[in-house]
Design an enzyme around this catalytic site. Sequence first.
Site, PDB file in Angstrom:
ATOM      1  N   ASP A 146       0.838  -1.195   0.000  1.00 14.01           N
ATOM      2  CA  ASP A 146       0.000   0.000   0.000  1.00 14.01           C
ATOM      3  C   ASP A 146       0.877   1.251   0.000  1.00 14.01           C
ATOM      4  O   ASP A 146       1.872   1.332   0.733  1.00 14.01           O
ATOM      5  CB  ASP A 146      -0.893  -0.025   1.247  1.00 14.01           C
ATOM      6  N   GLU A 179       1.698  -0.506  -5.026  1.00 19.31           N
ATOM      7  CA  GLU A 179       0.766   0.571  -5.345  1.00 19.31           C
ATOM      8  C   GLU A 179       1.660   1.803  -5.512  1.00 19.31           C
ATOM      9  O   GLU A 179       2.119   2.372  -4.519  1.00 19.31           O
ATOM     10  CB  GLU A 179      -0.245   0.786  -4.222  1.00 19.31           C
TER      11      GLU A 179
END
Length: 712
Positions: A342, A378
């Site tokens: 993330d 990401e």
Amino acid sequence: MQVWPGQAYPLGATYDGAGTNFAVYSEAAVRIELCLLHDDGSETAVELRETDAFVRHAYLPGIMPGQRYGFRAHGPYEPQLGHRCNSAKLLLDPYAKAISGRIDWGEEVYGYHFHRPDKRNDLDSAPHTMASVVVNPYFDWADDRPPRTDYHRTVIYEAHVKGLTMRHPRLPDELRGTYAALAHPAIIEHLTELGVTTLELMPVHQFVNDHRLVDAGLANYWGYNTIGFFAPHNAYASWGDRGQQVLEFKSAVRALHQAGIEVILDVVYNHTAEGNHLGPTLSFRGLDNASYYRLTDDRRYYMDTTGTGNSLLMRSPHVLQLIMDSLRYWVTEMHVDGFRFDLAATLARQFHEVDRLSSFFDLVQQDPVVSQVKLIAEPWDVGEGGYQVGNFPPLWTEWNGKFRDTVRDLWRGEPRTLAEFASRLTGSSDLYQGDGRRPLASVNFVTCHDGFTLRDLVSYDEKHNEDNGESNQDGESYNRSWNCGVEGETDDLEVRALRQRQMRNFIATLMLSQGVPMLSHGDEFARSQGGNNNAYCQDNEVSWVTWPNPGKEGREEDRSALELLRFTRSLVWLRRDHPVFRRRRFFHGRPVEGTHDELSDIVWFTHEGEEMRQRDWQAAHAKSLTVFLNGSAISEPGVRGERITDDSFLLLFNAHHEPLEFTVPVDHGKSWQVIVDTAEPEGVEPGSGAKVAAGDRLTLVDRSLMVLQRPA
């Protein structure tokens, strides 16, 4: 109680069959107590007197799995200098393998008083916070082996443990929303029939439900608020939270592996749940605030590139050790097959700028365990210069946000999208080829947990996040969505048919594109969140997947959902069956040497069957395209060096708002058969598609695509 010196490594609580070794790092604390917690609310404190390189440790014979514990750090509370030690706060072990209980939000878990933020708070947090748990590391993995699915064969399915399983009609009530549900035959059967190879789980590291959300009657449903980087989230366990969550998670991984399905974790190593300077003191902050977090020049405050209040200090050797130890633990002890990071750009911020050569990437590159699993970034964060799609090191794959944006733009009718669409369809060589990476560096997706679901993407122009309690101010406002003429649900049959066609277009485009496709859970049968594009706090029917009922196909809702499910299955398996859609190398755009085929490996045509010229790519009105994929001109060899051949295909895209007549190109195959038509509810039945010849004309309805196949 006997207290032996113990060892400084491994950090955390390590049970060896006769007792437990405890070790914790803190450079800021002058004294640390290990507190053994008892069920009557009392605790036994043991000072950790042995110190090696700021690691305090002890071995306690007879301390068994299930024992709850925490630490109390005695040291300076000087926020202006970056120190926030407070022995009144029971602290979680940063290396805890399991965490019990939940936080009872109150002033006790904060290091300051609500009415006087500048005054130290000495209220005891132990009765109000979570506890670390000693776990039994032994587990019967039987003959478990990682599937090790090659990227070119990978189909990723992003899912939430609770959201995927909470409403499945075949699951027992006591298993819904748990790790055990993932191992249930009903879930595994769905994934295998769909053709999924890799299950990417949204955060399962122990996370915290924010104080603000709890007060509002909401929850941190997505879980991007980690407090324990080694511990499976205890609320997803059906058996208990005194270590049972570890066994249950391992059992789920073992069952998924037996079905040939990999397990990837969505991990949040960029920040923790302790928030900004007004956040609670739960673990890292109380142990050694300045070693774990990026602080500003005024050391009372935190540098925040994550939008959550803090960012971990990626140039601290102890933070890097924590992350690498965590990653290795989940691979070696929990048998997971990879990670999706993330806001991975934050991990690259060694100083301020995003640095692709930062220490974190160096460590991953040389690590003999972590470097061998799937690593997906990401590739952005919310800080300055944080959008880094295409800029991660060669070992990494990336969520390709540009694929998502371009495909959405094409099908909603934006002008001048053909040229970029061609790049996204063929693996985004403009992003990945320059540093030696291949099409498989691109994880392609149209939707994910963050944003509209597939159904909402074609049903809403605007977000509808009122239930989140932020006056619809949260969530992305520019979604590249199109509601097909009506906002939200409608009884208009033409609009509904168009929406179904658009969903098929998105799924087909995803599966026909080079790279690694990723589906978001429930999109295969058109789940909706009612237009909420930021359902991070909705732990309820808004986010939980509603499964179609095969026994009620008479209901239009169930019938259309099951039609889309069958269409999605057919496209996933079309991709899996044909290597021309999952090439390991970029197209050459010319005949390939050694293939004995005079035709190019890829050719671009107008809808009239003429090869595309420069002006055709740039024409504002151009929203149609024919692509020839030559199955006899695949340049990469097979695993044993053999030549790979496949059928050839024509992909016909009509993103216009009106029907178009397409001419089948000449000189690229005499006879073809239609195998996919998104104008049909389930595509095309195998073997039933129309047969066409070179030069024939086919009418594609508005906003639809066809796939034509020519046997090798």
